[in-house]
Scaffold this motif. Structure first.
Motif, PDB file in Angstrom:
ATOM      1  N   TYR A 156       0.793  -1.227   0.000  1.00 51.45           N
ATOM      2  CA  TYR A 156       0.000   0.000   0.000  1.00 51.45           C
ATOM      3  C   TYR A 156       0.829   1.283   0.000  1.00 51.45           C
ATOM      4  CZ  TYR A 156      -3.928  -3.106   0.957  1.00 51.45           C
ATOM      5  OH  TYR A 156      -4.883  -4.091   0.878  1.00 51.45           O
ATOM      6  N   GLY A 157       2.127   1.194  -0.118  1.00 51.87           N
ATOM      7  CA  GLY A 157       2.962   2.378  -0.192  1.00 51.87           C
ATOM      8  C   GLY A 157       3.364   2.912   1.166  1.00 51.87           C
ATOM      9  N   LEU A 158       3.961   4.091   1.160  1.00 53.79           N
ATOM     10  CA  LEU A 158       4.372   4.762   2.386  1.00 53.79           C
ATOM     11  C   LEU A 158       3.138   5.256   3.138  1.00 53.79           C
ATOM     12  CD1 LEU A 158       7.184   6.986   0.835  1.00 53.79           C
ATOM     13  CD2 LEU A 158       7.488   4.764   1.935  1.00 53.79           C
ATOM     14  N   THR A 159       3.332   5.622   4.400  1.00 49.43           N
ATOM     15  CA  THR A 159       2.225   6.192   5.161  1.00 49.43           C
ATOM     16  C   THR A 159       1.683   7.438   4.466  1.00 49.43           C
ATOM     17  OG1 THR A 159       3.288   5.398   7.193  1.00 49.43           O
ATOM     18  CG2 THR A 159       1.496   6.974   7.436  1.00 49.43           C
ATOM     19  N   ILE A 160       2.562   8.288   3.949  1.00 55.29           N
ATOM     20  CA  ILE A 160       2.101   9.517   3.293  1.00 55.29           C
ATOM     21  C   ILE A 160       1.264   9.234   2.053  1.00 55.29           C
ATOM     22  CG2 ILE A 160       3.867  11.084   4.165  1.00 55.29           C
ATOM     23  CD1 ILE A 160       5.439  10.617   1.583  1.00 55.29           C
ATOM     24  N   ASP A 161       1.391   8.050   1.481  1.00 52.49           N
ATOM     25  CA  ASP A 161       0.588   7.712   0.313  1.00 52.49           C
ATOM     26  C   ASP A 161      -0.858   7.409   0.701  1.00 52.49           C
ATOM     27  OD1 ASP A 161       2.900   8.020  -1.195  1.00 52.49           O
ATOM     28  OD2 ASP A 161       3.433   5.898  -1.018  1.00 52.49           O
ATOM     29  N   SER A 162      -1.110   7.237   1.993  1.00 57.62           N
ATOM     30  CA  SER A 162      -2.470   7.054   2.501  1.00 57.62           C
ATOM     31  C   SER A 162      -2.976   8.295   3.229  1.00 57.62           C
ATOM     32  CB  SER A 162      -2.513   5.852   3.471  1.00 57.62           C
ATOM     33  OG  SER A 162      -2.226   4.652   2.794  1.00 57.62           O
ATOM     34  N   LEU A 163      -2.200   9.368   3.233  1.00 52.49           N
ATOM     35  CA  LEU A 163      -2.603  10.595   3.916  1.00 52.49           C
ATOM     36  C   LEU A 163      -3.469  11.445   2.988  1.00 52.49           C
ATOM     37  CD1 LEU A 163      -2.231  12.281   6.538  1.00 52.49           C
ATOM     38  CD2 LEU A 163      -0.321  13.420   5.399  1.00 52.49           C
ATOM     39  N   ALA A 180      -5.292  17.978  -1.035  1.00 47.45           N
ATOM     40  CA  ALA A 180      -5.001  18.121  -2.463  1.00 47.45           C
ATOM     41  C   ALA A 180      -5.628  19.363  -3.076  1.00 47.45           C
ATOM     42  CB  ALA A 180      -5.485  16.873  -3.205  1.00 47.45           C
ATOM     43  N   GLU A 181      -6.694  19.904  -2.459  1.00 43.89           N
ATOM     44  CA  GLU A 181      -7.390  21.064  -3.009  1.00 43.89           C
ATOM     45  C   GLU A 181      -7.162  22.342  -2.218  1.00 43.89           C
ATOM     46  OE1 GLU A 181     -11.495  20.072  -3.369  1.00 43.89           O
ATOM     47  OE2 GLU A 181     -11.157  18.526  -4.891  1.00 43.89           O
ATOM     48  N   HIS A 182      -6.772  22.245  -0.971  1.00 40.63           N
ATOM     49  CA  HIS A 182      -6.584  23.417  -0.116  1.00 40.63           C
ATOM     50  C   HIS A 182      -5.126  23.481   0.322  1.00 40.63           C
ATOM     51  CE1 HIS A 182     -10.761  21.971   0.347  1.00 40.63           C
ATOM     52  NE2 HIS A 182     -11.056  23.255   0.225  1.00 40.63           N
ATOM     53  N   ASP A 183      -4.475  24.597   0.028  1.00 42.10           N
ATOM     54  CA  ASP A 183      -3.037  24.734   0.295  1.00 42.10           C
ATOM     55  C   ASP A 183      -2.273  23.499  -0.179  1.00 42.10           C
ATOM     56  OD1 ASP A 183      -2.644  27.344   1.824  1.00 42.10           O
ATOM     57  OD2 ASP A 183      -4.269  26.426   2.962  1.00 42.10           O
ATOM     58  N   PRO A 184      -2.406  23.158  -1.460  1.00 42.66           N
ATOM     59  CA  PRO A 184      -1.770  21.928  -1.954  1.00 42.66           C
ATOM     60  C   PRO A 184      -0.253  21.942  -1.850  1.00 42.66           C
ATOM     61  CG  PRO A 184      -2.612  23.251  -3.786  1.00 42.66           C
ATOM     62  CD  PRO A 184      -3.145  23.865  -2.522  1.00 42.66           C
ATOM     63  N   ASP A 185       0.362  23.140  -1.910  1.00 39.82           N
ATOM     64  CA  ASP A 185       1.818  23.197  -1.754  1.00 39.82           C
ATOM     65  C   ASP A 185       2.234  22.785  -0.345  1.00 39.82           C
ATOM     66  OD1 ASP A 185       0.618  25.434  -0.662  1.00 39.82           O
ATOM     67  OD2 ASP A 185       2.258  26.796  -1.172  1.00 39.82           O
ATOM     68  N   LEU A 186       1.464  23.217   0.644  1.00 39.57           N
ATOM     69  CA  LEU A 186       1.738  22.829   2.021  1.00 39.57           C
ATOM     70  C   LEU A 186       1.490  21.335   2.220  1.00 39.57           C
ATOM     71  CD1 LEU A 186       2.429  23.615   4.945  1.00 39.57           C
ATOM     72  CD2 LEU A 186       0.023  24.268   5.255  1.00 39.57           C
ATOM     73  N   PHE A 187       0.426  20.823   1.612  1.00 33.70           N
ATOM     74  CA  PHE A 187       0.128  19.392   1.720  1.00 33.70           C
ATOM     75  C   PHE A 187       1.235  18.567   1.071  1.00 33.70           C
ATOM     76  CE2 PHE A 187      -2.511  15.627   0.247  1.00 33.70           C
ATOM     77  CZ  PHE A 187      -2.539  15.033   1.497  1.00 33.70           C
ATOM     78  N   TRP A 188       1.751  19.029  -0.068  1.00 32.14           N
ATOM     79  CA  TRP A 188       2.892  18.344  -0.684  1.00 32.14           C
ATOM     80  C   TRP A 188       4.074  18.319   0.274  1.00 32.14           C
ATOM     81  CZ3 TRP A 188       7.740  20.402  -1.624  1.00 32.14           C
ATOM     82  CH2 TRP A 188       8.611  19.606  -2.370  1.00 32.14           C
ATOM     83  N   ALA A 189       4.350  19.438   0.935  1.00 28.78           N
ATOM     84  CA  ALA A 189       5.544  19.567   1.775  1.00 28.78           C
ATOM     85  C   ALA A 189       5.480  18.705   3.028  1.00 28.78           C
ATOM     86  CB  ALA A 189       5.757  21.030   2.151  1.00 28.78           C
ATOM     87  N   VAL A 190       4.309  18.621   3.668  1.00 29.90           N
ATOM     88  CA  VAL A 190       4.242  17.844   4.912  1.00 29.90           C
ATOM     89  C   VAL A 190       4.328  16.353   4.641  1.00 29.90           C
ATOM     90  CG1 VAL A 190       2.911  19.604   6.134  1.00 29.90           C
ATOM     91  CG2 VAL A 190       1.691  17.741   4.983  1.00 29.90           C
ATOM     92  N   ARG A 191       4.136  15.930   3.413  1.00 32.82           N
ATOM     93  CA  ARG A 191       4.277  14.512   3.068  1.00 32.82           C
ATOM     94  C   ARG A 191       5.741  14.199   2.757  1.00 32.82           C
ATOM     95  NH1 ARG A 191       0.143  13.629  -1.550  1.00 32.82           N
ATOM     96  NH2 ARG A 191       0.541  15.853  -1.860  1.00 32.82           N
ATOM     97  N   GLY A 192       6.537  14.175   3.818  1.00 33.76           N
ATOM     98  CA  GLY A 192       7.957  13.870   3.702  1.00 33.76           C
ATOM     99  C   GLY A 192       8.867  14.953   4.230  1.00 33.76           C
ATOM    100  N   GLY A 193       8.350  16.183   4.361  1.00 36.63           N
ATOM    101  CA  GLY A 193       9.189  17.302   4.791  1.00 36.63           C
ATOM    102  C   GLY A 193       9.295  17.469   6.289  1.00 36.63           C
ATOM    103  N   GLY A 194       8.708  16.567   7.066  1.00 36.77           N
ATOM    104  CA  GLY A 194       8.841  16.624   8.516  1.00 36.77           C
ATOM    105  C   GLY A 194       8.050  17.750   9.144  1.00 36.77           C
TER     106      GLY A 194
END
Length: 453
Positions: A156-163, A180-194
Protein backbone atom coordinates in the motif's frame (compact mmCIF):
# COMPACT_ATOMS: atom_id res chain seq x y z
CA UNK A 1 15.77 34.41 28.59
CA UNK A 2 15.96 35.50 32.22
CA UNK A 3 14.01 33.53 34.86
CA UNK A 4 11.41 36.22 35.46
CA UNK A 5 10.52 36.38 31.77
CA UNK A 6 10.22 32.58 31.67
CA UNK A 7 7.92 32.76 34.68
CA UNK A 8 5.73 35.26 32.83
CA UNK A 9 5.46 32.92 29.84
CA UNK A 10 4.55 30.05 32.12
CA UNK A 11 1.88 32.07 33.89
CA UNK A 12 0.32 33.07 30.57
CA UNK A 13 0.30 29.45 29.47
CA UNK A 14 -1.38 28.37 32.71
CA UNK A 15 -4.08 31.01 32.14
CA UNK A 16 -4.84 29.99 28.56
CA UNK A 17 -4.12 26.27 28.16
CA UNK A 18 -6.93 23.81 28.92
CA UNK A 19 -4.52 20.89 29.10
CA UNK A 20 -1.64 20.61 31.56
CA UNK A 21 1.26 23.00 32.02
CA UNK A 22 4.18 21.34 33.82
CA UNK A 23 7.32 23.00 35.16
CA UNK A 24 10.40 21.78 37.08
CA UNK A 25 9.29 20.68 40.52
CA UNK A 26 5.92 19.34 39.40
CA UNK A 27 5.36 15.68 40.20
CA UNK A 28 5.53 14.32 36.65
CA UNK A 29 8.07 16.75 35.19
CA UNK A 30 10.97 14.30 35.39
CA UNK A 31 8.96 11.62 33.60
CA UNK A 32 7.58 13.86 30.88
CA UNK A 33 10.85 15.61 30.05
CA UNK A 34 12.65 12.38 29.12
CA UNK A 35 12.81 10.95 25.62
CA UNK A 36 12.72 7.39 24.40
CA UNK A 37 16.41 7.30 23.51
CA UNK A 38 17.65 8.99 26.67
CA UNK A 39 19.58 11.83 25.01
CA UNK A 40 19.87 14.72 25.13
CA UNK A 41 19.28 14.99 28.87
CA UNK A 42 17.42 18.27 28.44
CA UNK A 43 15.32 20.25 30.90
CA UNK A 44 12.54 22.26 29.26
CA UNK A 45 11.52 25.48 30.98
CA UNK A 46 7.90 24.42 30.60
CA UNK A 47 6.00 21.45 29.19
CA UNK A 48 2.61 22.03 27.59
CA UNK A 49 0.61 18.81 27.50
CA UNK A 50 -1.94 20.01 24.95
CA UNK A 51 -5.55 18.86 25.05
CA UNK A 52 -6.78 20.57 21.89
CA UNK A 53 -5.83 22.48 18.78
CA UNK A 54 -6.45 25.74 20.65
CA UNK A 55 -3.83 24.70 23.22
CA UNK A 56 -1.36 24.19 20.38
CA UNK A 57 -2.15 27.68 19.04
CA UNK A 58 -1.44 29.14 22.49
CA UNK A 59 1.87 27.28 22.83
CA UNK A 60 3.02 28.30 19.35
CA UNK A 61 2.16 31.93 20.13
CA UNK A 62 4.11 31.73 23.40
CA UNK A 63 7.20 30.47 21.58
CA UNK A 64 6.87 33.05 18.81
CA UNK A 65 6.44 35.99 21.18
CA UNK A 66 9.01 34.95 23.80
CA UNK A 67 11.76 33.64 21.55
CA UNK A 68 11.93 30.41 23.54
CA UNK A 69 12.90 27.35 21.52
CA UNK A 70 9.89 25.16 20.65
CA UNK A 71 10.07 21.37 20.62
CA UNK A 72 7.11 19.32 19.41
CA UNK A 73 6.60 15.73 20.58
CA UNK A 74 4.21 13.13 19.23
CA UNK A 75 5.57 9.69 20.21
CA UNK A 76 9.03 10.83 21.32
CA UNK A 77 11.01 8.58 18.96
CA UNK A 78 13.29 11.27 17.53
CA UNK A 79 16.77 9.75 17.46
CA UNK A 80 18.15 13.25 16.95
CA UNK A 81 16.70 14.44 20.26
CA UNK A 82 14.17 16.80 18.67
CA UNK A 83 11.46 15.61 21.08
CA UNK A 84 12.75 17.85 23.87
CA UNK A 85 14.48 21.19 24.44
CA UNK A 86 16.88 22.79 26.89
CA UNK A 87 15.11 25.68 28.67
CA UNK A 88 12.53 26.01 25.90
CA UNK A 89 8.87 25.06 25.49
CA UNK A 90 8.11 21.38 25.00
CA UNK A 91 4.75 20.99 23.26
CA UNK A 92 3.69 17.43 24.08
CA UNK A 93 0.78 16.11 21.99
CA UNK A 94 0.53 12.80 23.85
CA UNK A 95 -2.93 13.51 25.32
CA UNK A 96 -4.49 14.24 21.92
CA UNK A 97 -5.69 10.74 21.06
CA UNK A 98 -9.11 11.18 19.43
CA UNK A 99 -9.81 8.81 16.53
CA UNK A 100 -12.83 8.76 14.21
CA UNK A 101 -13.24 5.83 11.81
CA UNK A 102 -15.55 6.00 8.81
CA UNK A 103 -15.94 2.34 7.90
CA UNK A 104 -18.14 2.97 4.87
CA UNK A 105 -15.71 5.40 3.22
CA UNK A 106 -12.60 3.69 4.63
CA UNK A 107 -11.10 6.79 6.19
CA UNK A 108 -9.82 7.62 9.67
CA UNK A 109 -9.25 10.99 11.30
CA UNK A 110 -6.61 10.84 14.02
CA UNK A 111 -5.10 13.21 16.54
CA UNK A 112 -1.28 13.25 16.70
CA UNK A 113 -0.92 11.75 20.19
CA UNK A 114 -2.07 8.35 18.99
CA UNK A 115 0.52 5.63 18.58
CA UNK A 116 0.63 3.28 15.62
CA UNK A 117 -0.44 0.44 17.88
CA UNK A 118 -3.44 2.31 19.25
CA UNK A 119 -4.56 3.40 15.78
CA UNK A 120 -4.32 -0.03 14.19
CA UNK A 121 -5.93 -1.78 17.14
CA UNK A 122 -8.99 0.45 16.73
CA UNK A 123 -9.03 0.19 12.93
CA UNK A 124 -8.43 -3.55 13.13
CA UNK A 125 -11.79 -4.07 14.81
CA UNK A 126 -13.26 -3.26 11.40
CA UNK A 127 -10.74 -5.30 9.39
CA UNK A 128 -8.98 -2.13 8.26
CA UNK A 129 -5.49 -0.64 8.62
CA UNK A 130 -3.10 2.11 7.61
CA UNK A 131 0.59 1.30 7.31
CA UNK A 132 2.85 2.83 9.98
CA UNK A 133 6.39 1.64 10.64
CA UNK A 134 7.01 -1.56 12.56
CA UNK A 135 6.77 -0.32 16.15
CA UNK A 136 3.55 0.07 18.09
CA UNK A 137 4.78 2.91 20.30
CA UNK A 138 5.77 5.32 17.52
CA UNK A 139 3.56 8.40 17.23
CA UNK A 140 1.43 8.55 14.08
CA UNK A 141 2.26 12.19 13.36
CA UNK A 142 6.04 11.95 13.52
CA UNK A 143 6.40 8.86 11.37
CA UNK A 144 3.88 10.17 8.82
CA UNK A 145 5.49 13.57 8.28
CA UNK A 146 8.82 11.96 7.38
CA UNK A 147 7.34 9.42 4.97
CA UNK A 148 6.52 6.25 6.88
CA UNK A 149 8.13 2.94 5.86
CA UNK A 150 6.50 -0.05 7.51
CA UNK A 151 4.96 -3.49 7.26
CA UNK A 152 2.41 -2.69 4.54
CA UNK A 153 4.79 -0.64 2.39
CA UNK A 154 5.14 -2.92 -0.61
CA UNK A 155 1.36 -3.47 -0.81
CA UNK A 156 0.00 0.00 0.00
CA UNK A 157 2.96 2.38 -0.19
CA UNK A 158 4.37 4.76 2.39
CA UNK A 159 2.22 6.19 5.16
CA UNK A 160 2.10 9.52 3.29
CA UNK A 161 0.59 7.71 0.31
CA UNK A 162 -2.47 7.05 2.50
CA UNK A 163 -2.60 10.59 3.92
CA UNK A 164 -5.64 12.51 2.64
CA UNK A 165 -5.27 15.77 4.56
CA UNK A 166 -4.07 17.49 7.72
CA UNK A 167 -5.07 20.22 10.12
CA UNK A 168 -1.94 22.24 10.86
CA UNK A 169 -1.11 25.18 13.13
CA UNK A 170 1.34 27.45 11.33
CA UNK A 171 3.89 29.87 12.77
CA UNK A 172 1.52 32.86 12.67
CA UNK A 173 -1.07 30.97 14.74
CA UNK A 174 -3.31 30.15 11.80
CA UNK A 175 -5.14 26.83 11.68
CA UNK A 176 -5.19 25.50 8.11
CA UNK A 177 -6.77 22.51 6.43
CA UNK A 178 -4.27 21.27 3.87
CA UNK A 179 -5.10 18.62 1.28
CA UNK A 180 -5.00 18.12 -2.46
CA UNK A 181 -7.39 21.06 -3.01
CA UNK A 182 -6.58 23.42 -0.12
CA UNK A 183 -3.04 24.73 0.29
CA UNK A 184 -1.77 21.93 -1.95
CA UNK A 185 1.82 23.20 -1.75
CA UNK A 186 1.74 22.83 2.02
CA UNK A 187 0.13 19.39 1.72
CA UNK A 188 2.89 18.34 -0.68
CA UNK A 189 5.54 19.57 1.78
CA UNK A 190 4.24 17.84 4.91
CA UNK A 191 4.28 14.51 3.07
CA UNK A 192 7.96 13.87 3.70
CA UNK A 193 9.19 17.30 4.79
CA UNK A 194 8.84 16.62 8.52
CA UNK A 195 7.76 19.16 11.11
CA UNK A 196 9.21 22.17 9.33
CA UNK A 197 5.94 23.83 8.42
CA UNK A 198 3.82 23.76 11.55
CA UNK A 199 2.27 21.54 14.20
CA UNK A 200 -0.04 18.93 12.70
CA UNK A 201 -3.04 18.55 15.01
CA UNK A 202 -5.21 16.22 12.95
CA UNK A 203 -4.50 13.72 10.17
CA UNK A 204 -6.98 12.05 7.83
CA UNK A 205 -5.90 8.70 6.39
CA UNK A 206 -7.17 6.22 3.86
CA UNK A 207 -7.87 2.82 5.42
CA UNK A 208 -7.09 -0.41 3.58
CA UNK A 209 -8.81 -3.80 3.87
CA UNK A 210 -6.27 -5.61 6.06
CA UNK A 211 -7.80 -8.10 8.44
CA UNK A 212 -6.13 -11.49 8.79
CA UNK A 213 -2.56 -11.66 7.54
CA UNK A 214 0.18 -14.25 7.71
CA UNK A 215 2.86 -12.58 9.74
CA UNK A 216 5.14 -12.57 12.73
CA UNK A 217 8.78 -12.99 13.58
CA UNK A 218 11.25 -15.34 11.94
CA UNK A 219 14.64 -15.63 13.69
CA UNK A 220 17.57 -16.92 11.63
CA UNK A 221 21.35 -16.99 12.16
CA UNK A 222 22.93 -13.75 10.91
CA UNK A 223 25.42 -15.41 8.58
CA UNK A 224 26.43 -13.36 5.56
CA UNK A 225 24.84 -15.78 3.09
CA UNK A 226 21.55 -15.68 5.03
CA UNK A 227 21.54 -11.86 5.05
CA UNK A 228 22.25 -11.68 1.32
CA UNK A 229 19.62 -14.31 0.55
CA UNK A 230 17.00 -12.58 2.66
CA UNK A 231 17.43 -9.27 0.83
CA UNK A 232 17.30 -11.01 -2.54
CA UNK A 233 14.12 -12.92 -1.67
CA UNK A 234 12.22 -9.86 -0.44
CA UNK A 235 13.10 -7.88 -3.55
CA UNK A 236 11.71 -10.69 -5.75
CA UNK A 237 8.62 -11.35 -3.58
CA UNK A 238 5.07 -10.37 -4.55
CA UNK A 239 3.82 -6.98 -3.39
CA UNK A 240 1.67 -8.68 -0.75
CA UNK A 241 4.82 -9.50 1.23
CA UNK A 242 6.70 -6.85 3.19
CA UNK A 243 9.60 -7.68 5.49
CA UNK A 244 11.87 -5.77 7.85
CA UNK A 245 15.00 -7.47 9.18
CA UNK A 246 16.99 -6.50 12.27
CA UNK A 247 20.53 -7.85 12.49
CA UNK A 248 21.63 -7.82 16.13
CA UNK A 249 22.89 -9.86 19.08
CA UNK A 250 19.93 -11.96 20.14
CA UNK A 251 18.14 -10.59 23.22
CA UNK A 252 17.06 -13.04 25.96
CA UNK A 253 13.76 -13.79 24.27
CA UNK A 254 11.73 -16.61 25.84
CA UNK A 255 10.86 -18.17 22.47
CA UNK A 256 14.51 -18.47 21.39
CA UNK A 257 16.71 -21.24 22.85
CA UNK A 258 18.90 -19.96 25.69
CA UNK A 259 22.10 -20.99 23.92
CA UNK A 260 21.27 -18.56 21.11
CA UNK A 261 21.00 -15.53 23.41
CA UNK A 262 23.81 -13.12 22.60
CA UNK A 263 24.55 -14.66 19.22
CA UNK A 264 24.15 -12.60 16.03
CA UNK A 265 20.70 -13.18 14.58
CA UNK A 266 18.49 -11.94 11.77
CA UNK A 267 15.13 -11.11 13.34
CA UNK A 268 12.64 -10.57 10.54
CA UNK A 269 9.13 -9.18 10.86
CA UNK A 270 7.12 -10.55 7.96
CA UNK A 271 3.62 -9.61 6.82
CA UNK A 272 1.78 -11.17 3.87
CA UNK A 273 -1.62 -9.65 3.13
CA UNK A 274 -2.83 -12.28 0.64
CA UNK A 275 -4.55 -15.67 1.07
CA UNK A 276 -2.92 -18.13 3.45
CA UNK A 277 -1.90 -20.62 0.75
CA UNK A 278 -0.20 -17.87 -1.29
CA UNK A 279 1.50 -16.59 1.84
CA UNK A 280 2.91 -19.99 2.74
CA UNK A 281 4.28 -20.39 -0.78
CA UNK A 282 5.93 -16.95 -0.65
CA UNK A 283 7.41 -17.54 2.82
CA UNK A 284 8.82 -21.02 2.22
CA UNK A 285 12.10 -19.76 0.66
CA UNK A 286 12.76 -17.58 3.72
CA UNK A 287 12.40 -20.54 6.05
CA UNK A 288 14.77 -22.49 3.81
CA UNK A 289 17.61 -19.96 4.14
CA UNK A 290 18.73 -21.67 7.37
CA UNK A 291 17.26 -23.67 10.23
CA UNK A 292 15.22 -21.05 12.12
CA UNK A 293 16.01 -20.40 15.77
CA UNK A 294 12.35 -19.40 16.11
CA UNK A 295 9.43 -19.29 13.71
CA UNK A 296 6.42 -17.33 14.98
CA UNK A 297 4.96 -16.62 11.55
CA UNK A 298 1.30 -17.64 11.45
CA UNK A 299 -2.16 -16.39 10.46
CA UNK A 300 -3.07 -13.49 12.77
CA UNK A 301 -5.01 -10.27 12.93
CA UNK A 302 -2.81 -7.45 11.66
CA UNK A 303 -2.86 -5.39 14.91
CA UNK A 304 -1.19 -8.29 16.74
CA UNK A 305 2.04 -7.25 15.01
CA UNK A 306 1.98 -4.01 17.00
CA UNK A 307 2.52 -5.10 20.58
CA UNK A 308 3.07 -2.09 22.84
CA UNK A 309 6.55 -2.13 24.34
CA UNK A 310 7.82 -0.87 27.66
CA UNK A 311 9.25 2.38 26.31
CA UNK A 312 11.39 3.41 29.25
CA UNK A 313 14.48 5.55 28.59
CA UNK A 314 17.20 3.77 26.66
CA UNK A 315 20.97 4.34 26.54
CA UNK A 316 22.26 7.00 24.21
CA UNK A 317 22.45 5.90 20.60
CA UNK A 318 24.29 7.03 17.52
CA UNK A 319 22.77 6.19 14.18
CA UNK A 320 23.01 6.66 10.48
CA UNK A 321 20.58 5.57 7.82
CA UNK A 322 19.81 5.92 4.19
CA UNK A 323 19.24 4.17 0.92
CA UNK A 324 21.11 1.28 -0.65
CA UNK A 325 21.12 0.88 -4.42
CA UNK A 326 23.19 -2.29 -4.58
CA UNK A 327 23.49 -4.97 -1.91
CA UNK A 328 25.40 -8.20 -2.35
CA UNK A 329 27.84 -10.55 -0.67
CA UNK A 330 30.28 -7.83 0.36
CA UNK A 331 27.64 -5.73 2.09
CA UNK A 332 26.14 -8.77 3.79
CA UNK A 333 29.56 -9.78 5.15
CA UNK A 334 30.20 -6.26 6.48
CA UNK A 335 26.90 -6.27 8.39
CA UNK A 336 27.41 -9.80 9.68
CA UNK A 337 30.82 -8.81 11.10
CA UNK A 338 29.43 -5.62 12.65
CA UNK A 339 26.70 -7.26 14.71
CA UNK A 340 29.10 -10.02 15.81
CA UNK A 341 31.67 -7.54 17.22
CA UNK A 342 31.87 -7.69 21.05
CA UNK A 343 31.06 -4.57 23.06
CA UNK A 344 28.06 -2.29 23.17
CA UNK A 345 25.34 -3.63 20.86
CA UNK A 346 25.01 -2.67 17.22
CA UNK A 347 21.91 -3.13 15.10
CA UNK A 348 21.55 -3.02 11.33
CA UNK A 349 18.03 -2.87 9.94
CA UNK A 350 17.13 -3.69 6.35
CA UNK A 351 13.87 -2.54 4.75
CA UNK A 352 13.28 -3.58 1.15
CA UNK A 353 11.13 -1.15 -0.83
CA UNK A 354 9.71 -1.46 -4.33
CA UNK A 355 6.14 -2.52 -4.94
CA UNK A 356 3.56 0.23 -4.37
CA UNK A 357 6.23 2.72 -3.25
CA UNK A 358 7.82 2.77 -6.68
CA UNK A 359 4.51 3.26 -8.51
CA UNK A 360 3.94 6.78 -7.10
CA UNK A 361 5.26 9.68 -9.16
CA UNK A 362 8.56 11.02 -7.80
CA UNK A 363 7.28 14.59 -7.59
CA UNK A 364 3.97 13.71 -5.89
CA UNK A 365 5.37 14.19 -2.38
CA UNK A 366 8.44 15.59 -0.66
CA UNK A 367 9.66 11.99 -0.29
CA UNK A 368 11.27 11.51 -3.70
CA UNK A 369 13.35 8.35 -3.27
CA UNK A 370 10.83 6.09 -4.93
CA UNK A 371 13.19 4.23 -7.26
CA UNK A 372 15.59 3.03 -4.55
CA UNK A 373 15.24 -0.69 -3.75
CA UNK A 374 16.38 -0.79 -0.12
CA UNK A 375 16.87 1.21 3.07
CA UNK A 376 19.45 0.53 5.77
CA UNK A 377 19.49 1.86 9.32
CA UNK A 378 22.66 1.52 11.42
CA UNK A 379 22.29 1.95 15.18
CA UNK A 380 24.83 1.65 17.98
CA UNK A 381 24.26 1.95 21.72
CA UNK A 382 26.86 3.98 23.60
CA UNK A 383 28.34 3.26 27.01
CA UNK A 384 29.97 6.63 27.71
CA UNK A 385 31.97 9.14 25.62
CA UNK A 386 34.81 6.79 24.69
CA UNK A 387 32.39 4.16 23.46
CA UNK A 388 30.52 6.81 21.51
CA UNK A 389 33.70 7.65 19.58
CA UNK A 390 34.22 3.96 18.79
CA UNK A 391 30.66 3.52 17.61
CA UNK A 392 30.75 6.66 15.47
CA UNK A 393 33.89 5.33 13.79
CA UNK A 394 31.98 2.13 12.97
CA UNK A 395 29.11 4.13 11.51
CA UNK A 396 31.54 5.96 9.26
CA UNK A 397 33.03 2.66 8.10
CA UNK A 398 29.67 0.97 7.49
CA UNK A 399 28.27 3.98 5.66
CA UNK A 400 30.16 2.84 2.55
CA UNK A 401 27.00 0.83 1.87
CA UNK A 402 24.77 3.90 1.82
CA UNK A 403 23.83 6.07 -1.10
CA UNK A 404 24.38 9.81 -0.67
CA UNK A 405 20.62 10.32 -0.36
CA UNK A 406 19.06 9.80 3.07
CA UNK A 407 15.66 9.16 4.62
CA UNK A 408 14.79 11.96 7.01
CA UNK A 409 13.13 9.66 9.58
CA UNK A 410 16.39 7.71 9.81
CA UNK A 411 18.59 10.74 10.43
CA UNK A 412 20.04 11.17 13.89
CA UNK A 413 22.00 14.29 14.76
CA UNK A 414 22.79 15.61 11.33
CA UNK A 415 24.43 18.60 9.74
CA UNK A 416 22.90 20.78 7.05
CA UNK A 417 24.51 18.78 4.24
CA UNK A 418 23.05 15.49 5.49
CA UNK A 419 19.61 17.03 5.86
CA UNK A 420 19.78 18.41 2.36
CA UNK A 421 20.63 14.95 1.03
CA UNK A 422 17.13 13.84 2.08
CA UNK A 423 15.67 16.34 -0.39
CA UNK A 424 17.80 16.33 -3.53
CA UNK A 425 17.67 18.74 -6.42
CA UNK A 426 14.59 20.85 -6.92
CA UNK A 427 12.82 19.19 -4.00
CA UNK A 428 14.92 21.26 -1.59
CA UNK A 429 14.20 24.46 -3.46
CA UNK A 430 10.49 23.76 -3.45
CA UNK A 431 10.49 22.95 0.28
CA UNK A 432 12.47 26.10 1.05
CA UNK A 433 9.90 28.18 -0.80
CA UNK A 434 7.01 26.56 1.12
CA UNK A 435 8.96 27.22 4.33
CA UNK A 436 9.33 30.89 3.38
CA UNK A 437 5.59 31.20 2.88
CA UNK A 438 4.45 29.46 6.06
CA UNK A 439 7.36 29.90 8.52
CA UNK A 440 9.61 32.75 7.30
CA UNK A 441 11.24 33.26 10.72
CA UNK A 442 12.00 29.53 11.12
CA UNK A 443 10.06 29.15 14.36
CA UNK A 444 9.84 25.41 13.67
CA UNK A 445 13.58 24.78 13.57
CA UNK A 446 14.05 21.99 16.11
CA UNK A 447 13.86 19.31 13.44
CA UNK A 448 15.84 18.27 10.40
CA UNK A 449 15.59 21.82 9.30
CA UNK A 450 14.71 23.24 5.92
CA UNK A 451 15.66 26.91 6.03
CA UNK A 452 13.33 29.47 4.41
CA UNK A 453 14.20 30.51 0.86
Amino acid sequence: MNPSATTTVTERLRDRVTGRVITPGDADYETLRTTHYGAPDARPAVIVRAASTSDVVVAVAAARESGLELAVRSGGHSAAGHSTTERGILLDLGDMKDLEIDVENRTATARPGLTAGEYNTAAGRHGLATGFGDTGSVGVAGITLGGGVGLLTRRYGLTIDSLLGVEIVTADGGVLEADAEHDPDLFWAVRGGGGNFGVVTRLTFRLHPVDEVVGGMLVLPAAAEVIEGFARLVAAAPDELTAIANLMPCPPLPFVPAEVHGRPVLMAQLVHTGPVDEAEEALAPFRALAEPYADLVRPMRYPEIFQEEDMGPMPEIVSRGGFVREFGAEGAALLADAVATPGSPRIAQLRVLGGAVARIDTDATAFVHRDVPMMLMLVAFCDGPEDRARQEAWLEEASVLLDRATYVNFLGRAGAEEVRSAYPGRTWDRLAEVKRRYDPQNLFRLNHNVTPA
